[in-house]
Each structure stands twice: as structure tokens, then as C-alpha cells.
Design a protein around this motif. Sequence first.
Motif, PDB file in Angstrom:
ATOM      1  N   PHE A 201       0.823  -1.209   0.000  1.00  0.00           N
ATOM      2  CA  PHE A 201       0.000   0.000   0.000  1.00  0.00           C
ATOM      3  C   PHE A 201       0.859   1.263   0.000  1.00  0.00           C
ATOM      4  O   PHE A 201       0.517   2.260  -0.640  1.00  0.00           O
ATOM      5  CB  PHE A 201      -0.942  -0.004   1.206  1.00  0.00           C
ATOM      6  N   ARG A 202       1.982   1.216   0.705  1.00  0.00           N
ATOM      7  CA  ARG A 202       2.864   2.385   0.746  1.00  0.00           C
ATOM      8  C   ARG A 202       3.511   2.667  -0.615  1.00  0.00           C
ATOM      9  O   ARG A 202       3.878   3.807  -0.912  1.00  0.00           O
ATOM     10  CB  ARG A 202       3.966   2.183   1.793  1.00  0.00           C
ATOM     11  N   SER A 203       3.663   1.624  -1.421  1.00  0.00           N
ATOM     12  CA  SER A 203       4.387   1.769  -2.692  1.00  0.00           C
ATOM     13  C   SER A 203       3.532   2.331  -3.817  1.00  0.00           C
ATOM     14  O   SER A 203       4.020   2.515  -4.935  1.00  0.00           O
ATOM     15  CB  SER A 203       4.941   0.406  -3.120  1.00  0.00           C
ATOM     16  N   GLU A 204       2.285   2.618  -3.529  1.00  0.00           N
ATOM     17  CA  GLU A 204       1.360   3.034  -4.589  1.00  0.00           C
ATOM     18  C   GLU A 204       1.850   4.258  -5.353  1.00  0.00           C
ATOM     19  O   GLU A 204       1.659   4.366  -6.568  1.00  0.00           O
ATOM     20  CB  GLU A 204      -0.014   3.321  -3.985  1.00  0.00           C
ATOM     21  N   ASN A 205       2.506   5.180  -4.667  1.00  0.00           N
ATOM     22  CA  ASN A 205       2.880   6.447  -5.296  1.00  0.00           C
ATOM     23  C   ASN A 205       4.283   6.468  -5.899  1.00  0.00           C
ATOM     24  O   ASN A 205       4.664   7.471  -6.513  1.00  0.00           O
ATOM     25  CB  ASN A 205       2.757   7.589  -4.279  1.00  0.00           C
ATOM     26  N   PHE A 206       5.058   5.385  -5.725  1.00  0.00           N
ATOM     27  CA  PHE A 206       6.421   5.441  -6.264  1.00  0.00           C
ATOM     28  C   PHE A 206       6.861   4.178  -7.002  1.00  0.00           C
ATOM     29  O   PHE A 206       7.997   4.105  -7.472  1.00  0.00           O
ATOM     30  CB  PHE A 206       7.432   5.772  -5.156  1.00  0.00           C
ATOM     31  N   LEU A 207       5.983   3.183  -7.140  1.00  0.00           N
ATOM     32  CA  LEU A 207       6.309   2.008  -7.941  1.00  0.00           C
ATOM     33  C   LEU A 207       5.308   1.882  -9.082  1.00  0.00           C
ATOM     34  O   LEU A 207       4.125   2.208  -8.929  1.00  0.00           O
ATOM     35  CB  LEU A 207       6.264   0.733  -7.086  1.00  0.00           C
ATOM     36  N   LYS A 214       4.721  -7.531  -8.243  1.00  0.00           N
ATOM     37  CA  LYS A 214       5.747  -8.365  -7.608  1.00  0.00           C
ATOM     38  C   LYS A 214       5.717  -8.199  -6.089  1.00  0.00           C
ATOM     39  O   LYS A 214       5.867  -9.169  -5.342  1.00  0.00           O
ATOM     40  CB  LYS A 214       7.125  -7.997  -8.158  1.00  0.00           C
ATOM     41  N   VAL A 215       5.528  -6.960  -5.649  1.00  0.00           N
ATOM     42  CA  VAL A 215       5.432  -6.703  -4.209  1.00  0.00           C
ATOM     43  C   VAL A 215       4.232  -7.439  -3.620  1.00  0.00           C
ATOM     44  O   VAL A 215       4.318  -8.030  -2.531  1.00  0.00           O
ATOM     45  CB  VAL A 215       5.324  -5.184  -3.942  1.00  0.00           C
ATOM     46  N   LEU A 216       3.119  -7.427  -4.343  1.00  0.00           N
ATOM     47  CA  LEU A 216       1.915  -8.104  -3.861  1.00  0.00           C
ATOM     48  C   LEU A 216       2.128  -9.610  -3.782  1.00  0.00           C
ATOM     49  O   LEU A 216       1.736 -10.249  -2.795  1.00  0.00           O
ATOM     50  CB  LEU A 216       0.735  -7.783  -4.773  1.00  0.00           C
ATOM     51  N   ARG A 217       2.755 -10.184  -4.808  1.00  0.00           N
ATOM     52  CA  ARG A 217       3.014 -11.633  -4.785  1.00  0.00           C
ATOM     53  C   ARG A 217       3.903 -12.008  -3.600  1.00  0.00           C
ATOM     54  O   ARG A 217       3.673 -13.026  -2.934  1.00  0.00           O
ATOM     55  CB  ARG A 217       3.656 -12.074  -6.100  1.00  0.00           C
ATOM     56  N   LYS A 218       4.901 -11.176  -3.327  1.00  0.00           N
ATOM     57  CA  LYS A 218       5.778 -11.439  -2.183  1.00  0.00           C
ATOM     58  C   LYS A 218       5.002 -11.347  -0.874  1.00  0.00           C
ATOM     59  O   LYS A 218       5.190 -12.173   0.037  1.00  0.00           O
ATOM     60  CB  LYS A 218       6.937 -10.447  -2.177  1.00  0.00           C
ATOM     61  N   ALA A 219       4.119 -10.359  -0.769  1.00  0.00           N
ATOM     62  CA  ALA A 219       3.320 -10.200   0.447  1.00  0.00           C
ATOM     63  C   ALA A 219       2.410 -11.405   0.666  1.00  0.00           C
ATOM     64  O   ALA A 219       2.262 -11.893   1.796  1.00  0.00           O
ATOM     65  CB  ALA A 219       2.492  -8.917   0.366  1.00  0.00           C
ATOM     66  N   ILE A 220       1.808 -11.893  -0.412  1.00  0.00           N
ATOM     67  CA  ILE A 220       0.926 -13.063  -0.299  1.00  0.00           C
ATOM     68  C   ILE A 220       1.719 -14.289   0.140  1.00  0.00           C
ATOM     69  O   ILE A 220       1.259 -15.077   0.980  1.00  0.00           O
ATOM     70  CB  ILE A 220       0.202 -13.310  -1.636  1.00  0.00           C
ATOM     71  N   ASP A 221       2.922 -14.449  -0.403  1.00  0.00           N
ATOM     72  CA  ASP A 221       3.782 -15.565   0.023  1.00  0.00           C
ATOM     73  C   ASP A 221       4.124 -15.447   1.509  1.00  0.00           C
ATOM     74  O   ASP A 221       4.180 -16.453   2.231  1.00  0.00           O
ATOM     75  CB  ASP A 221       5.059 -15.599  -0.806  1.00  0.00           C
ATOM     76  N   GLU A 222       4.353 -14.223   1.974  1.00  0.00           N
ATOM     77  CA  GLU A 222       4.656 -14.012   3.395  1.00  0.00           C
ATOM     78  C   GLU A 222       3.446 -14.339   4.264  1.00  0.00           C
ATOM     79  O   GLU A 222       3.594 -14.896   5.359  1.00  0.00           O
ATOM     80  CB  GLU A 222       5.096 -12.565   3.622  1.00  0.00           C
ATOM     81  N   ILE A 223       2.259 -14.007   3.781  1.00  0.00           N
ATOM     82  CA  ILE A 223       1.044 -14.342   4.527  1.00  0.00           C
ATOM     83  C   ILE A 223       0.925 -15.857   4.672  1.00  0.00           C
ATOM     84  O   ILE A 223       0.624 -16.378   5.754  1.00  0.00           O
ATOM     85  CB  ILE A 223      -0.202 -13.769   3.822  1.00  0.00           C
TER      86      ILE A 223
END
Length: 310
Positions: A201-207, A214-223
Motif C-alpha cells: 500500500f505504501r508503494s502506490e505512489n512510487f512504484l 511483484k510486491v503483492l506476490r511477495k506479500a501473499i507468500d509471506e502471509i
Amino acid sequence: MRTSVVMCKQVQPLLNIPPTTKDKVVVVVGATGTGKSRLAVDLAARFSGEVINSDKIQAHRGLAIATNKVAEEERRGIPHHLLGFVDPHEDFTASEFRHAATLAVRSITSRRHLPIVAGGSNSYIEDLIDGGNREFKSNFDCCFIWVDVSPPVLHSFISDRVDRMVENGLVEEIGEIFDLNSDYSRGIKRAIGVPELDFYFRSENFLDEEARKKVLRKAIDEIKSNTCKLAERQVAKIQRLRKVNGWRLHRLDATEVFRRRNGGDADAAWEELVAAPGKMIVRRFISGFGREVRRNITPARAAVAVAGSH
């Protein structure tokens, strides 16, 4: 001719004990995703019971998807207590749970219904049973049922469940409560899934969009990983409650149910290997014989147990 007489000491049967005068409480424990809530509802429907939630995160209002709250249709009209009533920003301590759960138990027993405590926060259940100078244990007779699933099978199920949660709106649900000053050490924001999605969510304005995927896929793997680690900690805690605290746990092995979940006969397996043996355990418990019934029920033994219960 000499004859000898052997005097045999008469052995009293184990079940020949006077029934307890204490009110009875059933406690269902197990790792996340093993079916504790489902069994609690099955037992409540059979024995005029009411369910008391013992999951400290599900006690908070909000995040129904992230916290896997029991859906209304899954409750099948069974009253549920201590579910979704705590302010999302506040903590709900073990001692507060002990007080609230004790009040709920007394209310349920006053209606001559069976209290069934179910949830994954084993430290809260421990505080309820063994905390407060063991006042609860001195007033109530408890039957402990442990729904267990082998780790490899459970971890596979957890991975699939997280994928379904994402499909059902997990990311959007958590996005609704996100803010830049989030405190992940308090309240409902301690739930698995909330801190893991913070950077997304924080990366919305700079990625760009591709990088955020890719960030979302990594977050889901961490969950998924953190949920599996939670399951391992929960099982370790249950083992400690059995070995150190001396709790008599009736273990129901639901592994085969989860192996069949994609084959179409998982519901039949659940009834045969979990629900029916669980009902047998509770039936004997409320009849006054629960203290002498201690089983480790695997699929093979469950079939025998079910056959013997008809």
C-alpha cells in the motif's frame, strides 16, 4: 485329591464412577485451518450448545476475510459469543478473555445449554482454564478435543485458503483500514495479512504497476508462510498443554479429510472421521464418564469408534 482355590480380587470397571455435579464445558483446540469452528457448530447442533470464540483476533470487529470469522451461514443458527465485539484499535487481553468467557459460560449453563469454547488462541484458553487461581477448573468440568492435521497437508490447505481469501477481497479489505501511521502491535492490525501488505500500500505512489504486482506476490507468500508458522506454534502450545499442564486431550486426526478436499467426498470423511467421533466423546462426557475416556483417534481407530457408537 487336592483342590486349590484361587481368590481373585474383583476389579471395578473404570466407568463405574459417580457423575460430577459441576457444569460441563467442551473446549475445541487445534491449529488454524483445521476445522475447529466447524466441529464446534456440529457439536452445538447435536447437544444444544452455544459457541464461545477463543480467537483473540476474531474477537475484534472488522476484517472478516483476514481473520476468517465464521460466516453467518456457517453458524447454522447456533449462538456465538465473544465474536466481533472488541474495538478494532483496542487490545483484548487474556485476563479480559477469561472474565468475559466465564460470564458467557455461566450464562449458557443457566439456560441448560452446553458451552463450547473454540478458537486458536491457546494462551487465552490456558488462562481461562489454569489462570485466576484455577477458579474456572474448580467450577466446571472440561472436555478437551484437539482437531489435528499433519503439517504438510495443512500447509497445502493454508496456501490454497490464502489464495481464496485474496480472490474474495482480502487485499481490498485490508486496504480500507490502511494508514501511513499504522501500529501493528495493537488491536486487529496484529492479524496476519495486515503488516505483510504494508509496503504494497505504501508503494502506490512510487512504484509502477508491474513492480507493485511483484510486491503483492511477495506479500501473499509471506502471509502463507506466517500462517504456517502460526499453525506450528499452535500445535507446539497444544503439546505443552498436554505434557506440562496435564490436559487430557482427545485428538481427532482430520488429515484424511483434507486430503480428500478436492475429490468430492470431504464432507463424508469429515462426518466419519471427525464429527461422529467428536459427538461420541461429548456424549460420554456429558453422561458423566468423560474423565475416563482418553483417546488418540486416527482414521483407522475412528472407523472403529464410529461403528461402536451406533
